[in-house]
Design an enzyme around this catalytic site. Sequence first.
Site, short mmCIF file in Angstrom:
data_model
loop_
_atom_site.label_atom_id
_atom_site.label_comp_id
_atom_site.label_asym_id
_atom_site.label_seq_id
_atom_site.Cartn_x
_atom_site.Cartn_y
_atom_site.Cartn_z
N LEU A 116 46.14 33.60 40.75
CA LEU A 116 46.19 32.75 40.81
C LEU A 116 45.18 30.90 40.01
O LEU A 116 45.75 30.24 40.04
CB LEU A 116 46.63 32.63 42.71
CG LEU A 116 47.61 32.81 43.16
CD1 LEU A 116 47.20 32.70 44.50
CD2 LEU A 116 48.72 31.94 42.66
N ASN A 139 32.25 31.34 41.40
CA ASN A 139 31.68 32.56 42.49
C ASN A 139 32.87 33.36 42.51
O ASN A 139 32.75 34.33 43.88
CB ASN A 139 31.20 32.37 43.44
CG ASN A 139 32.48 31.52 45.29
OD1 ASN A 139 33.35 31.08 44.41
ND2 ASN A 139 31.89 32.12 46.45
N GLY A 140 34.41 33.70 42.02
CA GLY A 140 35.05 34.29 42.23
C GLY A 140 36.62 34.24 41.82
O GLY A 140 36.54 33.06 40.73
N LYS A 145 40.49 36.44 47.36
CA LYS A 145 39.14 36.19 46.65
C LYS A 145 38.56 37.33 46.68
O LYS A 145 37.68 37.19 47.95
CB LYS A 145 39.22 35.02 47.33
CG LYS A 145 37.22 34.02 46.70
CD LYS A 145 37.06 32.78 46.68
CE LYS A 145 35.84 32.50 45.91
NZ LYS A 145 36.43 30.67 46.34
N ASP A 157 33.86 20.11 46.15
CA ASP A 157 34.86 20.68 45.46
C ASP A 157 36.09 20.04 45.46
O ASP A 157 36.53 20.86 44.89
CB ASP A 157 34.39 22.34 45.14
CG ASP A 157 34.34 21.77 43.03
OD1 ASP A 157 34.39 21.10 42.73
OD2 ASP A 157 34.97 23.34 43.16
#
Length: 309
Positions: free
Chosen positions: A30, A35-36, A51, A144
């Site tokens: 997706l 961080n992932g 995630k 963010d």
Amino acid sequence: MTTSFDWKLPRGTLIHGKWKQNRYRVERLLGEGANGKVFLVERQRTWYAMKISSDAVDLQSEVNVLQSIAKQRQAGRHEAYLIDVDDFRNSDGVDYPFYVMRYIRGMTLFDYLAKQGMDWFPVVGYSLLVKLAQLHSEQWTFGDLKVENVLVGDYGRAELVDYGGVTGFGKSVRQFTEIYDRGYWNAGSRTADAKYDLFSFAVLCIQIHESRRLAALTASLLPQNRAPEELLKLARVNPVLRTMEDWLSKALRGEFAHTQEAAKSWQQWQHKHSRHAPSAPVPRWMKGLFVASAALLATTIYWLLRAGL
């Protein structure tokens, strides 16, 4: 030291939770962040977003934030966001932490407006402001906020995705993207508060309408010359943004007292300058959204007055 998470999970890959034994089938990637990576997965005929990170400490911090938000919302009717937390071992024998969240169906902000038309921009914008107001009322900053972290569903209903940057008020923002960051534009600190997100929201508005000029501006300005006024100059060349210059100015300069005020001001701009409403019927969630935001605004004002502010 964090190692990069650069391997792929082909469609059909089975992920077996190490501790809880839950099994998930990977459908597709997706998206990915700092961080992932986030994958669309299926379990028992239900779709989820998973995630996976290479940094257990960083991912655990994100999980802690999501769990705190979930506890604050237990009394409400909000659907659970966090579903599962576990580890799994990949084909190389390395354990990776993951968490599973509800899958939000929708389109990216750019794709939605390209398909439905820019007349939907005020509706989507208001829906997004209400989402932020709820988060801010719980003393969290999204952090963010950017085009990639907003999905839009039916009737312009906006959803925030990727809570990796969510930060408690008063702390240093966990994750941010420079172009949306008020520190990058010499407009304030990176301390989490509601005004930090409102600044990012204003930049997002400019990017939606003037993405090329915004990219050129950021490439040409020296760090010491970055300022909210440069963004406002860019807004003045666009017919739509020019009508909302007052709103953008307040958001970029941190002049809104709170997000409820910003949402109410957005409504006033929307009613004054929208040439015509979207052709689709107004859904019940949107009617309720206006009522809820008004109630939230009244409550906020009451407590401010009681505190003598």
